[in-house]
Design an enzyme around this catalytic site. Sequence first.
Site, PDB file in Angstrom:
ATOM      1  N   ASP A  62     -73.165 119.343  44.852  1.00 42.59           N
ATOM      2  CA  ASP A  62     -73.819 118.112  44.377  1.00 42.59           C
ATOM      3  C   ASP A  62     -73.647 118.087  42.858  1.00 42.59           C
ATOM      4  O   ASP A  62     -73.223 119.076  42.254  1.00 42.59           O
ATOM      5  CB  ASP A  62     -75.311 118.123  44.756  1.00 42.59           C
ATOM      6  CG  ASP A  62     -76.038 116.885  44.234  1.00 42.59           C
ATOM      7  OD1 ASP A  62     -75.509 115.771  44.385  1.00 42.59           O
ATOM      8  OD2 ASP A  62     -77.128 117.027  43.644  1.00 42.59           O
ATOM      9  N   SER A  63     -74.050 116.970  42.258  1.00 47.25           N
ATOM     10  CA  SER A  63     -73.985 116.885  40.796  1.00 47.25           C
ATOM     11  C   SER A  63     -75.035 117.771  40.126  1.00 47.25           C
ATOM     12  O   SER A  63     -74.936 118.033  38.934  1.00 47.25           O
ATOM     13  CB  SER A  63     -74.202 115.438  40.361  1.00 47.25           C
ATOM     14  OG  SER A  63     -75.473 115.008  40.796  1.00 47.25           O
ATOM     15  N   GLU A 115     -84.099 116.011  37.624  1.00 46.88           N
ATOM     16  CA  GLU A 115     -83.403 117.058  36.851  1.00 46.88           C
ATOM     17  C   GLU A 115     -84.302 117.617  35.747  1.00 46.88           C
ATOM     18  O   GLU A 115     -84.113 118.729  35.288  1.00 46.88           O
ATOM     19  CB  GLU A 115     -82.092 116.518  36.264  1.00 46.88           C
ATOM     20  CG  GLU A 115     -81.008 116.246  37.309  1.00 46.88           C
ATOM     21  CD  GLU A 115     -80.384 117.509  37.916  1.00 46.88           C
ATOM     22  OE1 GLU A 115     -80.268 118.522  37.215  1.00 46.88           O
ATOM     23  OE2 GLU A 115     -80.050 117.462  39.125  1.00 46.88           O
ATOM     24  N   CYS A 147     -79.715 109.150  48.155  1.00 51.74           N
ATOM     25  CA  CYS A 147     -79.263 110.106  47.134  1.00 51.74           C
ATOM     26  C   CYS A 147     -80.018 111.386  47.442  1.00 51.74           C
ATOM     27  O   CYS A 147     -81.237 111.356  47.675  1.00 51.74           O
ATOM     28  CB  CYS A 147     -79.621 109.590  45.746  1.00 51.74           C
ATOM     29  SG  CYS A 147     -79.501 110.830  44.441  1.00 51.74           S
ATOM     30  N   HIS A 170     -81.026 113.697  45.656  1.00 52.44           N
ATOM     31  CA  HIS A 170     -82.113 114.042  44.734  1.00 52.44           C
ATOM     32  C   HIS A 170     -83.453 113.446  45.205  1.00 52.44           C
ATOM     33  O   HIS A 170     -84.519 113.958  44.863  1.00 52.44           O
ATOM     34  CB  HIS A 170     -81.840 113.487  43.328  1.00 52.44           C
ATOM     35  CG  HIS A 170     -80.918 114.323  42.489  1.00 52.44           C
ATOM     36  ND1 HIS A 170     -79.562 114.398  42.709  1.00 52.44           N
ATOM     37  CD2 HIS A 170     -81.167 115.115  41.409  1.00 52.44           C
ATOM     38  CE1 HIS A 170     -79.019 115.191  41.796  1.00 52.44           C
ATOM     39  NE2 HIS A 170     -79.970 115.639  40.994  1.00 52.44           N
ATOM     40  N   CYS A 181     -74.185 114.875  48.438  1.00 45.57           N
ATOM     41  CA  CYS A 181     -74.280 113.928  47.328  1.00 45.57           C
ATOM     42  C   CYS A 181     -73.951 112.541  47.857  1.00 45.57           C
ATOM     43  O   CYS A 181     -72.825 112.308  48.324  1.00 45.57           O
ATOM     44  CB  CYS A 181     -73.288 114.358  46.247  1.00 45.57           C
ATOM     45  SG  CYS A 181     -73.188 113.188  44.881  1.00 45.57           S
TER      46      CYS A 181
HETATM   47  N1  DGL Z   1     -77.539 113.710  44.281  1.00 47.08           N
HETATM   48  C1  DGL Z   1     -76.456 112.812  44.099  1.00 47.08           C
HETATM   49  C2  DGL Z   1     -76.466 111.665  45.064  1.00 47.08           C
HETATM   50  O1  DGL Z   1     -76.802 111.894  46.165  1.00 47.08           O
HETATM   51  C3  DGL Z   1     -76.015 112.510  42.730  1.00 47.08           C
HETATM   52  C4  DGL Z   1     -76.899 111.792  41.805  1.00 47.08           C
HETATM   53  C5  DGL Z   1     -76.253 111.616  40.468  1.00 47.08           C
HETATM   54  O2  DGL Z   1     -75.666 112.563  39.974  1.00 47.08           O
HETATM   55  O3  DGL Z   1     -76.302 110.506  39.922  1.00 47.08           O
HETATM   56  O4  DGL Z   1     -76.127 110.561  44.792  1.00 47.08           O
END
Ligand code: DGL
Length: 270
Positions: free
Chosen positions: A10-11, A151, A185, A187, A73
């Site tokens: 993931d990011s 984050e 997402c 997150h 992600c």
């Molecule tokens: N967790 C990621 C997602 O599902 C990335 C969020 C991001 O880096 O903007 O989209």
Amino acid sequence: MNTNAIGVFDSGLGGLSAVKQMLKAMPNENIIYFGDTGRVPYGNRSKDTIRKYAMQDANFLLKNNVKMVVAACGTVSSVAPDLEDVLGVPYTGVVLPTCFTALRESKNGKIGVIGTTATINSHSYKERINEKNPSFQVFEQDCPLFVPLVENGIIDRNDEIVKLVVEKYMKDLKVAGVDTVILGCTHYPILKEAIGDFMGENVLLIDSGKETALYTKKVLEEKGLINERANNGNAQFFVSDTPDNFEKIASLFLSKDMKNKVSRINIEEY
Ligand code: DGL
């Protein structure tokens, strides 16, 4: 091959929502996680950049001989769905597994989708849902402030900033009368309590990380790649920036001490 690890990327911290469920559903599997904390967020970048980053993330995992790659992600899954064709090992993103669950669970056919700006602009969830059932109404909302909140560890359901931002993004979906919201997402499950408080207990929140973990198990079973050993597997965590912040928030989210358990790599080498 079946003792090799599952590779998850993931990011940043978001993919831990998939790892958390993998540890529950497949405790004997080994996992290698990469969070691209040096380049987060992905969700407001161009398609080409997201694709380039995703390839580097997957290459790092492949160098570690993973038996499957999971793009935990929503952004990568939405804008680079063709990754599967180039990796040479089984692959999944988060969009399809999550849509299957939403289609099954929604009673009134009104589904909300929240995600990063890149995800929402791609209409990936809406298109998959309407391909399967054109009568479903899908309401989309991007929530660009959610990833920086997570984050930075601002995730408490009682935090005034969290409450304000949740209301800002979720109010139109509430007015639309959705009975199901896809947390599109990875997150966002980390903010699930705050989102649930605002939407109310009659709205089902679908955790893209959890659905993806369960789907990963299914793929490994179908392909005969399940690790059959009896004892617990090993999870290794890597990031592309200083590990301190990641360790702190991951400890909270995974409910285990992650101090000195995360290593930094140079992702530009992959
Ligand atoms: N967790 C990621 C997602 O599902 C990335 C969020 C991001 O880096 O903007 O989209």
